[in-house]
Design a protein around this motif. Sequence first.
Motif, PDB file in Angstrom:
ATOM      1  N   ARG A 112      71.603 -52.285  42.499  1.00 33.04           N
ATOM      2  CA  ARG A 112      70.367 -53.071  42.496  1.00 33.04           C
ATOM      3  C   ARG A 112      70.657 -54.555  42.663  1.00 33.04           C
ATOM      4  N   ALA A 131      73.302 -55.863  44.105  1.00 30.85           N
ATOM      5  CA  ALA A 131      73.771 -56.066  45.473  1.00 30.85           C
ATOM      6  C   ALA A 131      72.606 -56.091  46.445  1.00 30.85           C
ATOM      7  N   ALA A 132      71.612 -55.242  46.223  1.00 31.96           N
ATOM      8  CA  ALA A 132      70.438 -55.201  47.101  1.00 31.96           C
ATOM      9  C   ALA A 132      69.650 -56.504  46.992  1.00 31.96           C
ATOM     10  N   ALA A 147      70.881 -59.451  46.082  1.00 27.07           N
ATOM     11  CA  ALA A 147      71.708 -60.492  46.682  1.00 27.07           C
ATOM     12  C   ALA A 147      71.624 -60.418  48.214  1.00 27.07           C
ATOM     13  N   GLN A 148      71.598 -59.213  48.758  1.00 26.28           N
ATOM     14  CA  GLN A 148      71.482 -59.040  50.212  1.00 26.28           C
ATOM     15  C   GLN A 148      70.142 -59.553  50.703  1.00 26.28           C
ATOM     16  N   ASP A 149      69.072 -59.211  49.972  1.00 27.69           N
ATOM     17  CA  ASP A 149      67.729 -59.668  50.355  1.00 27.69           C
ATOM     18  C   ASP A 149      67.634 -61.192  50.326  1.00 27.69           C
ATOM     19  N   GLU A 150      68.233 -61.803  49.318  1.00 29.88           N
ATOM     20  CA  GLU A 150      68.181 -63.268  49.194  1.00 29.88           C
ATOM     21  C   GLU A 150      68.980 -63.949  50.284  1.00 29.88           C
ATOM     22  N   SER A 151      70.077 -63.324  50.721  1.00 34.53           N
ATOM     23  CA  SER A 151      70.912 -63.942  51.756  1.00 34.53           C
ATOM     24  C   SER A 151      70.274 -63.846  53.136  1.00 34.53           C
ATOM     25  N   THR A 152      69.376 -62.877  53.324  1.00 32.22           N
ATOM     26  CA  THR A 152      68.705 -62.751  54.619  1.00 32.22           C
ATOM     27  C   THR A 152      67.453 -63.596  54.711  1.00 32.22           C
ATOM     28  N   ASP A 153      66.974 -64.100  53.600  1.00 33.89           N
ATOM     29  CA  ASP A 153      65.747 -64.944  53.596  1.00 33.89           C
ATOM     30  C   ASP A 153      66.031 -66.361  53.971  1.00 33.89           C
TER      31      ASP A 153
END
Length: 113
Positions: free
Chosen positions: A102, A104-105, A107-113
């Motif tokens: 969760r 990691a998901a 963190a991934q979402d924040e890095s793509t924004d």
Amino acid sequence: MSSEMNPGPYSDQYPDEYSPQNSAYSASSGSSPSSASSGDGASSANEDVGSLSYERAREELVAVVQRLEAGSVPLEDSLALWERGEALAQRCQTWLDDARARLAAVAQDESTD
């Protein structure tokens, strides 16, 4: 956190529910060395583990380990405790793995924004 449920990691006192004679993981509940080797016999005594919170599973696991380390439990009860401890450890690991996924998901979402 309730002090009545958490005797502390180094306490010699355990709530009755951690006693093999008073629990679902008692050797008298149908768990035996032969059922443990079958792969699913021990699971019936540990069915409740899947519904435990991380904190509750960890707390019970600590108590199980302390009882086993004390060495004052009869062999049959020790085997039942060991099986319970294995189930509790797996439950804790599942909680931790899910939490990491969760995070990691997010963190991934924040890095793509």
